[in-house]
Design a protein around this motif. Structure first.
Motif, short mmCIF file in Angstrom:
data_model
loop_
_atom_site.label_atom_id
_atom_site.label_comp_id
_atom_site.label_asym_id
_atom_site.label_seq_id
_atom_site.Cartn_x
_atom_site.Cartn_y
_atom_site.Cartn_z
N LEU A 106 -29.55 40.20 -28.75
CA LEU A 106 -30.39 39.43 -27.84
C LEU A 106 -31.38 38.68 -28.71
CD1 LEU A 106 -31.05 42.21 -25.16
CD2 LEU A 106 -29.21 40.52 -25.20
N ASN A 107 -31.24 37.36 -28.78
CA ASN A 107 -31.97 36.56 -29.76
C ASN A 107 -32.97 35.63 -29.06
OD1 ASN A 107 -32.14 33.71 -31.13
ND2 ASN A 107 -31.61 35.08 -32.82
N GLY A 108 -34.18 35.59 -29.62
CA GLY A 108 -35.18 34.65 -29.10
C GLY A 108 -36.14 34.25 -30.20
N ARG A 141 -48.22 27.21 -23.49
CA ARG A 141 -47.25 26.82 -24.50
C ARG A 141 -46.40 28.04 -24.90
NH1 ARG A 141 -45.71 22.85 -24.46
NH2 ARG A 141 -46.72 21.31 -25.78
N GLY A 142 -45.10 27.86 -24.83
CA GLY A 142 -44.17 28.94 -25.14
C GLY A 142 -43.76 29.77 -23.94
N SER A 143 -44.39 29.55 -22.79
CA SER A 143 -44.03 30.35 -21.61
C SER A 143 -42.58 30.13 -21.23
CB SER A 143 -44.95 29.99 -20.43
OG SER A 143 -44.87 28.60 -20.13
N CYS A 144 -42.15 28.88 -21.28
CA CYS A 144 -40.75 28.53 -20.97
C CYS A 144 -39.89 28.61 -22.23
CB CYS A 144 -40.72 27.14 -20.36
SG CYS A 144 -39.06 26.45 -20.12
N ASP A 145 -40.38 28.02 -23.30
CA ASP A 145 -39.59 27.89 -24.54
C ASP A 145 -40.23 28.69 -25.66
OD1 ASP A 145 -37.77 27.01 -26.41
OD2 ASP A 145 -38.72 25.07 -26.68
N MET A 146 -39.84 29.96 -25.90
CA MET A 146 -39.00 30.73 -25.00
C MET A 146 -39.41 32.19 -24.97
SD MET A 146 -35.53 31.28 -27.26
CE MET A 146 -35.24 32.82 -26.42
N LYS A 147 -40.72 32.40 -24.90
CA LYS A 147 -41.22 33.77 -24.88
C LYS A 147 -40.78 34.53 -23.64
CE LYS A 147 -45.07 32.77 -27.98
NZ LYS A 147 -46.54 32.64 -28.16
N SER A 148 -40.58 33.82 -22.54
CA SER A 148 -40.13 34.49 -21.32
C SER A 148 -38.73 35.06 -21.49
CB SER A 148 -40.16 33.52 -20.14
OG SER A 148 -39.37 32.38 -20.39
N GLY A 149 -37.84 34.33 -22.16
CA GLY A 149 -36.49 34.84 -22.39
C GLY A 149 -36.50 36.04 -23.31
N LEU A 150 -37.26 35.96 -24.40
CA LEU A 150 -37.35 37.09 -25.32
C LEU A 150 -37.93 38.31 -24.62
CD1 LEU A 150 -37.13 38.28 -28.15
CD2 LEU A 150 -39.35 37.23 -28.69
N CYS A 151 -38.94 38.08 -23.80
CA CYS A 151 -39.55 39.17 -23.04
C CYS A 151 -38.53 39.80 -22.10
CB CYS A 151 -40.75 38.64 -22.27
SG CYS A 151 -41.73 39.90 -21.45
N ALA A 152 -37.70 39.00 -21.46
CA ALA A 152 -36.66 39.52 -20.57
C ALA A 152 -35.69 40.41 -21.34
CB ALA A 152 -35.91 38.37 -19.90
N GLY A 153 -35.32 40.01 -22.55
CA GLY A 153 -34.43 40.83 -23.36
C GLY A 153 -35.06 42.15 -23.74
N GLU A 166 -32.59 31.36 -24.34
CA GLU A 166 -33.22 30.05 -24.17
C GLU A 166 -33.33 29.69 -22.68
OE1 GLU A 166 -34.45 27.91 -26.33
OE2 GLU A 166 -33.61 28.39 -28.30
N PRO A 167 -34.25 28.77 -22.34
CA PRO A 167 -34.40 28.39 -20.93
C PRO A 167 -33.21 27.58 -20.42
CG PRO A 167 -35.83 27.05 -22.32
CD PRO A 167 -35.25 28.12 -23.20
N THR A 168 -32.47 28.14 -19.46
CA THR A 168 -31.30 27.45 -18.90
C THR A 168 -31.33 27.43 -17.36
OG1 THR A 168 -29.95 29.46 -18.78
CG2 THR A 168 -29.87 28.21 -20.84
N ARG A 169 -32.45 27.83 -16.76
CA ARG A 169 -32.53 27.97 -15.29
C ARG A 169 -31.51 29.00 -14.79
NH1 ARG A 169 -31.85 21.81 -13.44
NH2 ARG A 169 -29.99 22.19 -14.71
N HIS A 191 -26.12 30.56 -24.43
CA HIS A 191 -27.50 30.52 -23.95
C HIS A 191 -27.53 31.07 -22.53
CE1 HIS A 191 -26.94 26.89 -26.56
NE2 HIS A 191 -28.06 27.30 -27.11
N TYR A 192 -28.59 31.81 -22.23
CA TYR A 192 -28.82 32.25 -20.85
C TYR A 192 -30.26 32.75 -20.77
CZ TYR A 192 -28.55 34.73 -16.43
OH TYR A 192 -28.78 35.15 -15.13
#
Length: 425
Positions: free
Chosen positions: A100-102, A132-144, A194-197, A384-385
């Motif tokens: 799981l990469n971010g 800054r970074g909320s979308c790209d892409m700390k949210s994805g890393l946090c989800a992982g 990454e942010p992909t909706r 990406h997801y």
């Protein structure tokens, strides 16, 4: 013993407040290039609290410079670090390993006066977290990270390793992920968060950074007829670049890109020219981004661009004798792709459908990312997801919908449990 997707999702819901609080802390921790240590320490502390095997892995240019994917991004060659957390599998039964990469590096915030709140506020309004970074892409890393956290709370033990990679340098060429590959970190598949909706994006275009220098001949503006305006000559070349962009797209088709005219665009990002308003400008320097189509090599794209510039120059009396110069620098992102019939794509599709009740959209992305390092160089299937809309990435008042962050966590947790095998105790 197994857990249903509903049970895993329910556990994520129970951890919702902790998930959002940790993401907020990440967003509030500024992490511009060369200044990622504080947020990396935060990530490392969280991974250690989960009992993962944590390693701090520096990105050292001397270790990377001979790799074909290396590019000097102009930042520190020694002082930036990546965090790797490994959840070891039991290596019993069936299952496959996963990364799981971010990335935690973010782009500059721009004009502060345009932000409603501080770029580092992490403020929450109407179900969205801003910063800054909320979308790209700390949210994805946090989800992982919280996908692993929740699975541990449920007593899950994977049969194969789960790696969380928190890397630097993605925005400027990918030296963080390249470091993990060179250092031997590997798995059977990768999800780049990454942010992909919440769309699955198994194909990415590439992007090459270029500098175009256009010569002129300076003279007093009152004697313009006896000088050569580099700005006017640049305009001629700009027309050729735009024509090339249109022609390239007319000759390329791919089913996963919704806009056939915007798959690998060419863009001029900066233009500098002239020294004085009453002087004919003697030089223009323009920098931009050359898109690379899926399946196209970087070298092929470069040659097409250079040929278009040369042809336009040869049609002009001045430029044919004083040719413009093209340089390639910084990020040189290849394209990358994972086949749709790969088990990674099929199982992630199933996990998304189990959680949301509907099939995910599969779509290509037009930007360069670290995915190509995995598919092209590590020879690992990757996709990406993640939560958030890439249209908000790099934008003023960047935000991520928190419901997407929670949903992404549910999907990734279900995916890990299915992909890695193992059992719930």
């Amino acid at each position: 013993m197994k857990k249903s997707p509903a049970e895993i999702s329910e556990a994520v819901e129970s951890a919702r407040e902790e998930l959002i609080a940790f993401l907020q802390k990440m967003v509030q921790t500024a992490s511009l290039p060369n200044h990622e240590h504080e947020v990396q320490n935060l990530v490392a502390q969280k991974l250690r609290a989960l009992g993962l095997e944590v390693e701090i892995v520096p990105s050292n240019f001397d270790d990377l410079k001979d790799h074909p994917a290396f590019g000097d991004d102009g930042f520190s060659p020694t002082d930036r670090v990546n965090v790797i957390g490994r959840w070891p599998g039991t290596h019993t039964g069936e299952g496959k390993s996963i990364i799981l990469n971010g990335h935690v590096d973010v782009v500059p915030v721009g004009d502060l006066s345009l932000w409603v709140d501080s770029p580092w506020s992490g403020v929450i309004r109407e179900g969205k977290m801003f910063g800054r970074g909320s979308c790209d892409m700390k949210s994805g890393l946090c989800a992982g990270i919280f996908a692993v956290d929740v699975l541990q709370r449920l007593g899950y033990q994977p049969a194969r390793d789960v790696l969380i990679e928190s890397v630097i340098g993605e925005e400027s060429g990918g030296i963080g992920t390249l470091t993990t590959i060179v250092k031997g970190y590997t798995a059977d598949a990768v999800i780049l968060l990454e942010p992909t909706r919440l769309e699955i994006s198994p194909v990415q275009s590439g992007a090459l950074t270029f500098r175009l220098t256009v010569p002129g001949r300076s003279i007093h503006a009152a004697m313009k007829a006896y000088g050569v305006s580099a700005i006017e000559k640049f305009a001629l070349l700009l027309n050729a670049i735009n024509k090339l962009d249109v022609e390239r797209h007319a000759n390329f088709k791919h089913p996963l890109f919704e806009d056939p005219h915007n798959i690998a665009p060419i863009n001029i990002g900066t233009v500098r020219g002239g020294e004085w308003h009453s002087t004919v400008p003697e030089e223009v320097v323009a920098e931009g981004r050359m898109g690379v189509f899926p399946g196209e090599s970087n070298e092929t794209a470069r040659k097409m661009f250079e040929a278009a510039i040369q042809a336009a120059a040869e049609s002009d009396a001045w430029l044919s004798q004083n040719p413009p110069r093209v340089e390639w620098f910084e990020g040189q992102f290849e394209s990358g792709e994972t086949p749709l019939d790969h088990p990674l794509i099929q199982q992630l599709t199933a996990a998304h459908e189990h959680v949301t009740g509907s099939a995910p959209t599969l779509r290509g992305v037009t930007y360069g990312s670290d995915m190509r390092l995995f598919t092209n160089h590590a020879k690992i299937a990757a996709t990406h997801y993640g939560p958030g809309d890439v249209g908000m990435a790099h934008a003023v008042n960047e935000f991520v919908p928190l419901e997407e962050v929670v949903t992404a966590t549910k999907v990734v947790a279900n995916m890990v449990a299915q992909w890695c095998g193992g059992e719930f105790k």
